[in-house]
Design an enzyme around this catalytic site. Structure first.
Site: not given
Ligand code: GAR
Length: 187
Positions: A12-14, A102, A104, A145, A174
């Site tokens: 969940g950092s994003n 989304n 990716h 995707d 991101e």
């Molecule tokens: C992110 O890098 C996102 O792009 C990826 O999961 C990570 C989640 O990081 N998403 C995918 O791979 C979707 N196919 P986070 O939980 O620290 O935000």
């Protein structure tokens, strides 16, 4: 005011970055975090930031209309997937046409599809010998995707790059762009 619900499955950092970006925003609010994993760290992050959370399971997501009904009851206008790993069911696509976004961690259309998430993506990119990777922000459709691309940003792959170092570069992109692109789409 447009309300956003974030769906996430893990760290969940994003999600945190997006919540912080819109906190105090005059026109956009992140008002819910939804998660399919009861022990995901994103839930702790959301609680610390005082954003209400809801956990759901596979059955309620794929076999009932509970989630679209819950989102509508909470006046949600847009859904943002931030590290959410399940395919979005048609009922939710129908409830939010063109309103699910989304991110990716690679340059789609390459390195997408079922099972391509997180470090698996970075490992595949490095194994291919590509010299660059990046992020793709896109609308969500019924396939993994494949929805219309809204934005991409690139980073270089250096000699000796590992999945971990590439993940750091991609995460930096991101954090830099995702919230701003959401803002542009929603406003
Ligand atoms: C992110 O890098 C996102 O792009 C990826 O999961 C990570 C989640 O990081 N998403 C995918 O791979 C979707 N196919 P986070 O939980 O620290 O935000």
């Amino acid at each position: 005011m447009p309300d956003i619900a974030i769906f996430a499955s893990g760290n969940g950092s994003n999600a945190q970055r997006i919540i912080e970006y819109f906190s105090g925003h005059p026109a956009i609010r992140v008002s819910l975090v939804l998660c399919n994993k009861p022990d995901a760290y994103v839930l702790t992050r959301a609680e610390k930031l005082s954003v209400p959370t809801r956990i759901f399971n596979r059955k309620s997501f794929y076999e009932t209309s509970e989630i679209p009904e819950f989102l509508k009851a909470n006046h949600i206008d847009y859904i943002v997937l931030a590290g959410f790993l399940w395919l979005i069911p048609q009922s939710l696509l129908n409830a939010y046409p063109g309103r699910i976004i989304n991110i990716h961690p690679a340059l789609l259309p390459a390195y997408g599809g079922k099972g391509m998430y997180g470090s698996k993506v970075h490992e595949a990119v490095i194994a291919s010998g590509d010299t660059e990777s990046g992020i793709t922000i896109h609308f969500v459709d019924e396939n993994y995707d494949e929805g219309r691309i809204i934005f991409q940003a690139k980073c270089k792959i250096d000699a000796g790059e590992t999945a971990e170092t590439l993940a750091e570069k991609v995460h930096a992109l991101e954090y830099r762009y995702f919230a701003e692109v959401i803002e542009r789409v929603v406003l």
